[in-house]
Design an enzyme around this catalytic site. Structure first.
Site, mmCIF file in Angstrom:
data_model
loop_
_atom_site.group_PDB
_atom_site.id
_atom_site.type_symbol
_atom_site.label_atom_id
_atom_site.label_comp_id
_atom_site.label_asym_id
_atom_site.label_seq_id
_atom_site.Cartn_x
_atom_site.Cartn_y
_atom_site.Cartn_z
ATOM 1 N N ASP A 254 -22.972 -5.533 -13.451
ATOM 2 C CA ASP A 254 -22.095 -6.658 -13.797
ATOM 3 C C ASP A 254 -21.163 -6.961 -12.633
ATOM 4 O O ASP A 254 -20.422 -7.941 -12.676
ATOM 5 C CB ASP A 254 -21.273 -6.330 -15.049
ATOM 6 N N GLU A 259 -19.318 -9.537 -4.251
ATOM 7 C CA GLU A 259 -19.408 -10.588 -5.270
ATOM 8 C C GLU A 259 -18.433 -11.745 -5.051
ATOM 9 O O GLU A 259 -18.670 -12.853 -5.541
ATOM 10 C CB GLU A 259 -19.169 -10.006 -6.664
HETATM 11 P P1 NAD Z 1 -8.626 3.157 -17.403
HETATM 12 O O1 NAD Z 1 -7.514 3.187 -16.423
HETATM 13 O O2 NAD Z 1 -8.330 3.225 -18.864
HETATM 14 O O3 NAD Z 1 -9.636 4.364 -17.074
HETATM 15 C C1 NAD Z 1 -10.048 4.693 -15.781
HETATM 16 C C2 NAD Z 1 -10.401 6.177 -15.789
HETATM 17 O O4 NAD Z 1 -10.880 6.505 -14.477
HETATM 18 C C3 NAD Z 1 -9.199 7.091 -16.057
HETATM 19 O O5 NAD Z 1 -9.517 8.022 -17.065
HETATM 20 C C4 NAD Z 1 -8.960 7.776 -14.730
HETATM 21 O O6 NAD Z 1 -8.467 9.108 -14.870
HETATM 22 C C5 NAD Z 1 -10.362 7.767 -14.139
HETATM 23 N N1 NAD Z 1 -10.373 7.993 -12.700
HETATM 24 C C6 NAD Z 1 -9.413 7.701 -11.776
HETATM 25 N N2 NAD Z 1 -9.818 8.095 -10.554
HETATM 26 C C7 NAD Z 1 -11.042 8.631 -10.710
HETATM 27 C C8 NAD Z 1 -11.956 9.236 -9.816
HETATM 28 N N3 NAD Z 1 -11.685 9.358 -8.506
HETATM 29 N N4 NAD Z 1 -13.122 9.698 -10.305
HETATM 30 C C9 NAD Z 1 -13.401 9.593 -11.646
HETATM 31 N N5 NAD Z 1 -12.569 9.052 -12.539
HETATM 32 C C10 NAD Z 1 -11.399 8.577 -12.077
HETATM 33 O O7 NAD Z 1 -9.483 1.876 -17.039
HETATM 34 P P2 NAD Z 1 -10.463 1.058 -17.992
HETATM 35 O O8 NAD Z 1 -9.706 0.032 -18.741
HETATM 36 O O9 NAD Z 1 -11.351 2.002 -18.722
HETATM 37 O O10 NAD Z 1 -11.325 0.276 -16.883
HETATM 38 C C11 NAD Z 1 -12.230 0.953 -16.020
HETATM 39 C C12 NAD Z 1 -12.636 0.015 -14.912
HETATM 40 O O11 NAD Z 1 -13.382 -1.077 -15.483
HETATM 41 C C13 NAD Z 1 -11.443 -0.672 -14.227
HETATM 42 O O12 NAD Z 1 -11.035 0.075 -13.122
HETATM 43 C C14 NAD Z 1 -11.987 -2.005 -13.813
HETATM 44 O O13 NAD Z 1 -12.358 -1.928 -12.453
HETATM 45 C C15 NAD Z 1 -13.258 -2.193 -14.642
HETATM 46 N N6 NAD Z 1 -13.236 -3.400 -15.469
HETATM 47 C C16 NAD Z 1 -14.282 -4.260 -15.376
HETATM 48 C C17 NAD Z 1 -14.327 -5.394 -16.177
HETATM 49 C C18 NAD Z 1 -15.493 -6.350 -16.115
HETATM 50 O O14 NAD Z 1 -15.402 -7.476 -16.640
HETATM 51 N N7 NAD Z 1 -16.628 -5.987 -15.547
HETATM 52 C C19 NAD Z 1 -13.270 -5.662 -17.047
HETATM 53 C C20 NAD Z 1 -12.213 -4.747 -17.132
HETATM 54 C C21 NAD Z 1 -12.199 -3.617 -16.344
#
Ligand code: NAD
Length: 329
Positions: A254, A259
Site C-alpha cells: 500500500d 511514492e
Molecule cells: P503506533 O505508534 O501505534 O505503533 C508503532 C509500533 O512500532 C509501536 O509499538 C512501536 O514500539 C513500534 N516500533 C518503533 N520502532 C520500532 C522498530 N525499530 N522496530 C520495530 N517496531 C518498532 O503506530 P500505528 O498507528 O500502529 O501505525 C503504524 C504505522 O502505520 C505508522 O508508522 C504509519 O507509518 C503507518 N500508517 C499507514 C497508513 C496507511 O494509510 N497506509 C495509515 C496510518 C498509519
C-alpha cells in the site's frame, strides 16, 4: 478566525473537512503539495495542514517560519516526512495519532486475501466470461504463521484479525508490550519463521530498508510480504530481485518508497518513469494500492475532527496533546 492553508487537497478531504468545519476556521484548499516552491501560498495563513507526501524539510520550515505560520498540522499519524529536529524551537507540529487503526489493519488483511486467493485475477477473468480456474490455486491461512513487525495500534488489530483466521502469530517490536499475550521473537525469527510478514512500525533511520537483500535471504521461500506502513521500510529493488528469484511468493504494497511523485495522482495514459514500480506492478503476484489503507469514511471523519481539535487546542493553549515531540540530545 483561524486561517488554514490546506495542501495536497483531494475531493474526499475537502468533503470531510467542509462537513466538520466550524465558524472559527477558514480554509484554503490547494491541490499542490507543500514544497519550497509552493510554501509562499501559505503566506497570510495561521496554520498549514499537510499529508504524508508533503515534504517538510529545512527549506520548507524556514519558509513557513518566515511567513509567520504558527503551526504545522499533519492530518496523518506518521511524521517521517517532517524534519522534526530542524523544526524544534522554530515551529510546532501536531498530528492525528490514530484515525482508524481498523481501516489500515483491515486493508492489510484485504490485500493478503486478495493476493493469496487470486481475487484480483478472478475479477478480471469473470468480467470477460472466462470461468477457468487454472492458475488460481491459493492456500489456507489457517495454521500459517504471520510475523507482525510493530505491535502498536494497527499491528495489534491485525494480530487479533489473524488469530480469528486461526493463524499462529509471532511479533517483533523494539518496545514489546508487557502482559499483552503476544509471542515476541527477535526480528531474525520473524524473517525466518513467517509464512506472511506484515510491517506496522514507523519509518526511522533504524527501520529504513529493514526488508533488504539480507533479510529476504533469511525468509522462507514463498513468503508473502505486506507493507501498509511506510514505503522505505522495504528496499524495493531487493524486493523486486526476491520476486524474480521466486523467493517472495507475493507482495502486497500500500506504500512504496518513491511514492510521493506518483501516488494519489492519475497517470493512466502516461508513461511511468519509475522502472522499479512499473516492474513490480507488472508482476502477477504483486498488488499495489496507492496509500489507500486509511481511506474509510470513519477515518476521514476522525482525521478532520481531530485536526480541527488539535489546531483549536494549540492556538488557545499553546500546546496540544497530539504535539509531535522532539527531544534534543
Ligand atoms: P503506533 O505508534 O501505534 O505503533 C508503532 C509500533 O512500532 C509501536 O509499538 C512501536 O514500539 C513500534 N516500533 C518503533 N520502532 C520500532 C522498530 N525499530 N522496530 C520495530 N517496531 C518498532 O503506530 P500505528 O498507528 O500502529 O501505525 C503504524 C504505522 O502505520 C505508522 O508508522 C504509519 O507509518 C503507518 N500508517 C499507514 C497508513 C496507511 O494509510 N497506509 C495509515 C496510518 C498509519
Amino acid at each position: 478566525m483561524i486561517r488554514i492553508a490546506f495542501f495536497d487537497a483531494k475531493d474526499y478531504d475537502i468533503n470531510s473537512f467542509n462537513n466538520n468545519i466550524t465558524d472559527e476556521f477558514e480554509m484554503k484548499y490547494y491541490e499542490t503539495h507543500l514544497t519550497v516552491d509552493t510554501a509562499s501560498l501559505a503566506a497570510g495563513y495561521d496554520v498549514v495542514c499537510v499529508f504524508v507526501n508533503d515534504m517538510i524539510d529545512k527549506a520548507v520550515i524556514d519558509a513557513l517560519v518566515e511567513s509567520n505560520i504558527k503551526l504545522i498540522a499533519l492530518r496523518c499519524a506518521g511524521y517521517n516526512n517532517v524534519d522534526i529536529e530542524y523544526a524544534y524551537g522554530k515551529i510546532d507540529i501536531v498530528r492525528v495519532p490514530a484515525y482508524s487503526p481498523y481501516a489500515v489493519a483491515e486493508h492489510a488483511m484485504a490485500l493478503l486475501l486478495t493476493s493469496i486467493r487470486r481475487i484480483h485475477k478472478a475479477y478480471i477473468r469473470t468480467r470477460d466470461f472466462n470461468f477457468s480456474l487454472n492458475g488460481l490455486t491459493g492456500f489456507d491461512l489457517h495454521g500459517k504463521t504471520i510475523g507482525v513487525v510493530g505491535t502498536g495500534k494497527i499491528g495489534r488489530i491485525l494480530i487479533d484479525i489473524s488469530r480469528g483466521f486461526g493463524m499462529k502469530v509471532i511479533a517483533y517490536d523494539k518496545f514489546p508490550a508487557k502482559d499483552s499475550g503476544i509471542d515476541y521473537v527477535p526480528l531474525e525469527e520473524i524473517w525466518e519463521k513467517s509464512d506472511i510478514i506484515s510491517l506496522h512500525c514507523p519509518l526511522t533511520d533504524e527501520t529504513e530498508h529493514m526488508v533488504n537483500a539480507d533479510s529476504i535471504d533469511r525468509m522462507k521461500k514463498g513468503v508473502v510480504l505486506i507493507n501498509t506502513s511506510r514505503g522505505a521500510l522495504v528496499d524495493s529493488e531487493a524486493l523486486l530481485e526476491g520476486i524474480k528469484e521466486r523467493k517472495i511468493g507475493a507482495a502486497c504494497l500500500d506504500v512504496y518508497e518513491e511514492e510521493s511523485d506518483v501516488f494519489f495522482h492519475d497517470f493512466s495514459g502516461h508513461i511511468v518513469a519509475d522502472d522499479v514500480l512499473a516492474r513490480l506492478i507488472s508482476m502477477p503476484n504483486v498488488i499495489v494500492t496507492s496509500h489507500q489503507a486509511f481511506l474509510t469514511k470513519e477515518a476521514l471523519e476522525n482525521i478532520s475532527l481531530t485536526t480541527f481539535a488539535n489546531i483549536r487546542e494549540y492556538l488557545s493553549e499553546g500546546t496540544c496533546a497530539n504535539m509531535v515531540t522532539y527531544k534534543p540530545e
